[in-house]
Design an enzyme around this catalytic site. Sequence first.
Site, mmCIF file in Angstrom:
data_model
loop_
_atom_site.group_PDB
_atom_site.id
_atom_site.type_symbol
_atom_site.label_atom_id
_atom_site.label_comp_id
_atom_site.label_asym_id
_atom_site.label_seq_id
_atom_site.Cartn_x
_atom_site.Cartn_y
_atom_site.Cartn_z
ATOM 1 N N ALA A 160 0.800 -1.122 -0.222
ATOM 2 C CA ALA A 160 -0.037 -0.088 -0.130
ATOM 3 C C ALA A 160 0.916 1.322 0.092
ATOM 4 C CB ALA A 160 -0.949 -0.048 1.000
ATOM 5 N N TYR A 161 2.040 1.337 0.741
ATOM 6 C CA TYR A 161 2.930 2.150 0.675
ATOM 7 C C TYR A 161 3.455 2.861 -0.662
ATOM 8 C CZ TYR A 161 7.252 4.747 1.679
ATOM 9 O OH TYR A 161 8.272 5.570 1.576
ATOM 10 N N ALA A 162 3.919 1.418 -1.216
ATOM 11 C CA ALA A 162 4.470 1.590 -2.600
ATOM 12 C C ALA A 162 3.425 2.008 -3.534
ATOM 13 C CB ALA A 162 5.083 0.263 -3.130
#
Length: 254
Positions: A160-162
Amino acid sequence: MSRFDNRTALVTGSSRGIGRATAERLGAGGALVAVHYATNGDAAQEVVDTILGNGGRAFAVQAELGVPGDVDTLFAGLEAGLKTHNGGDVHLDILINNAGVMGGVPPEETTPEQFDRLIAVNTKAPFFIIQRALTLMPDGGRIINISTGLTKFANPGELAYAVSKGGVEMLALHLARHLGPRGITVNSVAPGITRNDNPVFGIPAAVEQMAQLSTFGRVGEPGDVADVVAFLASDEARWITGAFVDATGGTLLG
């Protein structure tokens, strides 16, 4: 003249880590630096004091990002600080979108709330910060967004961060085309594993394991990335725009 004399800069998330190192680099080069922080005012003031102690100019700006009204709060503080410290002249030459949050949650366990938080801080806030900054930025300005090597190197625990940082890279690609006629450059810088205040960096065995991901056999230091950002903020980088700059220490080489 110094590299950034008569320039003003905003570095989001600059009370620690890469943001702090970047703010100090720009301050040492002559820029008036707005040191943004979300909650740790003491740490931000320490950065300001360091810049002042080295003969530079700086002031702190507080705003929590990823919440309603975040950009209004940030720019109210920024504009007030510029008026006070820049002879009433309110303009912004350099914007560094560094502030961000990580996830650390496996894809199967990521909740909608966690996903929304990552997008709000890491993608939405930079978009609208740039939108507002452009009303203050003269032709020839510089915008640098801090992305991550995880947009090119798989780590499912940070999916999700990426995703949120992939959006940041699109800001550089499309805005570089849009702002080219004004001579404003927009670029992405992707750090790899970089030493910060995470307790894991106090564990020698863990640091050694992380170091092996870099072709140089060490983890990155905040200054390693800050030097790249400072270059992109300078006149020397006037012919670079829309770029993804790998500052991972060779982690993406495979």
